[in-house]
Design an enzyme around this catalytic site. Structure first.
Site, PDB file in Angstrom:
ATOM      1  N   HIS A 196       0.816  -1.226   0.000  1.00 58.28           N
ATOM      2  CA  HIS A 196       0.000   0.000   0.000  1.00 58.28           C
ATOM      3  C   HIS A 196       0.851   1.279   0.000  1.00 58.28           C
ATOM      4  CE1 HIS A 196       0.585  -0.075   4.321  1.00 58.28           C
ATOM      5  NE2 HIS A 196      -0.422  -0.884   4.588  1.00 58.28           N
ATOM      6  N   ASP A 262      -5.935  -4.156   0.592  1.00 60.31           N
ATOM      7  CA  ASP A 262      -5.855  -3.876   2.030  1.00 60.31           C
ATOM      8  C   ASP A 262      -7.275  -3.819   2.607  1.00 60.31           C
ATOM      9  OD1 ASP A 262      -5.020  -3.389   4.576  1.00 60.31           O
ATOM     10  OD2 ASP A 262      -4.361  -1.337   4.221  1.00 60.31           O
TER      11      ASP A 262
HETATM   12  O1  DOR Z   1      -5.940   1.121   7.679  1.00 62.17           O
HETATM   13  C1  DOR Z   1      -5.388   0.124   8.135  1.00 62.17           C
HETATM   14  N1  DOR Z   1      -6.100  -0.869   8.678  1.00 62.17           N
HETATM   15  N2  DOR Z   1      -4.053   0.027   8.100  1.00 62.17           N
HETATM   16  C2  DOR Z   1      -3.382  -0.953   8.760  1.00 62.17           C
HETATM   17  O2  DOR Z   1      -2.189  -0.989   8.726  1.00 62.17           O
HETATM   18  C3  DOR Z   1      -4.125  -1.957   9.533  1.00 62.17           C
HETATM   19  C4  DOR Z   1      -5.488  -2.097   9.006  1.00 62.17           C
HETATM   20  C5  DOR Z   1      -6.365  -2.881   9.940  1.00 62.17           C
HETATM   21  O3  DOR Z   1      -5.987  -3.992  10.304  1.00 62.17           O
HETATM   22  O4  DOR Z   1      -7.472  -2.402  10.259  1.00 62.17           O
HETATM   23 ZN    ZN Z   2      -3.472  -4.015   5.938  1.00 62.77          ZN
END
Ligand code: DOR
Ligand code: ZN
Length: 376
Positions: A196, A262
């Protein structure tokens, strides 16, 4: 289970061709030229939660979202409860993941005791800014040496926490982390993947020593067009429109290796609270958001297949042969309530996308949207 076979137009090996998929004697489904068959997609960065976080998403819920989005294989993240830092937990989670209808891979968490890596032999290890804070860069260096010897890829959420300013996580944190990891990669010989990434400078700086992926949200959302304080909150943060457009230009120029969501579900109540957790849901529609960029001539269809199937499959060590997705070549409006997974909210609500997924085939089965499951 009834079997079906598929006939239609496919994009294979860089060209369009008519194909018949499945066994003779099964009921044939004919797809007109309003449809297109692509190889199954591979998302190397998802959070399927479960394990102490099942109110956000479950393994089966995540798999349902993947299939709905044409994704046949995933790389799941280790930040469950507990965080997956031991060989025992790593094996247990893989065992559960192996029962899913999609091909399951897991990025192991950074172990305090690096001997856990020798026992687990993971394909990859995920390093978070929190790991850098907890264990220090010296431990990360030792981890990279061990991975270089074992052949695991070190996947970085690359933001150096030393440059966070309270809740602010400025672009500088990414730039500094990339510099540091570049030096460590050259010192240790580890294979590095930067996940990301948000800055065109990172894409540029990664050439020759790391692969990079970009998310749909950092390509399409920014601090101007996404303002909801909960739904738009994500780590790394959304950037300015200028930065976002430059990242999109890097994608268009063919400089980005991989596209990954992500997909990070939280409940709507959590996202609407006064202290929302970071994370965006997009697995159901990520392919259609990418196909919309093809439709707009930003990227080619070959790019779509490279970014969201071939390259991530190679990184995860997944074989996509025999998998495919059928998309309807039409524009549509994204509606979170139509999502198949546990998470039904998204900052892409109301966005126009292209290429609606109507069927996903993997592991000898085909999931026909609105109809059910058949064997192939
Ligand atoms: O936005 C995010 N959510 N970035 C992260 O690094 C972790 C992820 C999460 O696990 O919710
Ligand atoms: Zn992540």
């Amino acid at each position: 289970m009834e079997c079906v076979r598929i006939e239609g137009r496919a994009y294979v090996g860089g060209r369009f061709t008519r194909v018949k998929l499945g066994k003779e004697g099964c009921r044939t489904l004919q797809f007109s030229n309003d449809y297109l068959i692509l190889p199954g997609m591979v998302d190397l960065h998802v959070h399927f939660r479960d394990w102490g976080l099942s109110h956000k998403e479950t393994l089966t819920g995540g798999a349902a979202a993947a299939l709905a989005g044409g994704v046949v294989a995933v790389g799941d993240m280790p930040n469950t409860k507990p965080h997956i830092r031991t060989a025992e937990l790593y094996r247990k989670r893989l065992e559960e993941g192996s029962k899913l209808p999609v091909t399951y891979r897991l990025h192991m968490g950074v172990p305090g005791d690096l001997a856990e890596l020798d026992a687990a032999k993971p394909g990859s290890v995920k390093v978070y800014p929190e790991d850098v804070e907890a264990y220090g860069w010296g431990h990360v260096e030792a981890l990279m040496r061990r991975c270089a010897a074992l052949g695991c890829v070190v996947v970085f959420h690359c933001e150096d926490p030393a440059y966070f300013k309270g809740p602010e996580r400025p672009p500088e944190a990414e730039l500094r982390c990339v510099e540091r990891v570049r030096a460590l990669a050259s010192l240790t010989g580890a294979m590095v993947h930067l996940t990301h990434v948000t800055l065109p400078q990172t894409v540029e700086a990664s050439r020759g020593w790391a692969t990079v992926d970009v998310t749909p949200h950092h390509l399409l959302l920014d601090v101007e067009n996404c303002r909801d304080p909960g739904l738009c909150l994500v780590n790394p943060r959304l950037r300015t429109p200028e930065t976002r457009k430059a990242l999109l230009a890097a994608l268009a120029a063919g400089l980005v290796d991989i596209y990954a969501t992500d997909h990070a579900p939280h409940t709507l109540a959590e996202k609407q609270s006064s202290n929302p957790p970071p994370g965006i849901c997009s697995l159901d529609v990520a392919l259609s958001l990418l196909l919309a960029l093809w439709r707009r001539d930003v990227i080619t269809l070959a790019d779509v297949v490279r970014l969201y199937s071939h390259r991530p499959a190679r990184l995860l060590g997944v074989n996509t042969e025999g998998t495919f997705v059928v998309v309807k070549l039409e524009e549509f409006t994204i509606r979170g309530e139509e999502f198949a997974g546990t998470c039904k909210h998204t900052p892409f609500e109301g966005f126009r996308a292209f290429g609606r997924v109507v069927a996903t085939a993997t592991k000898g089965r085909i999931y026909l949207k609105g109809e059910g499951v058949y064997s192939l």
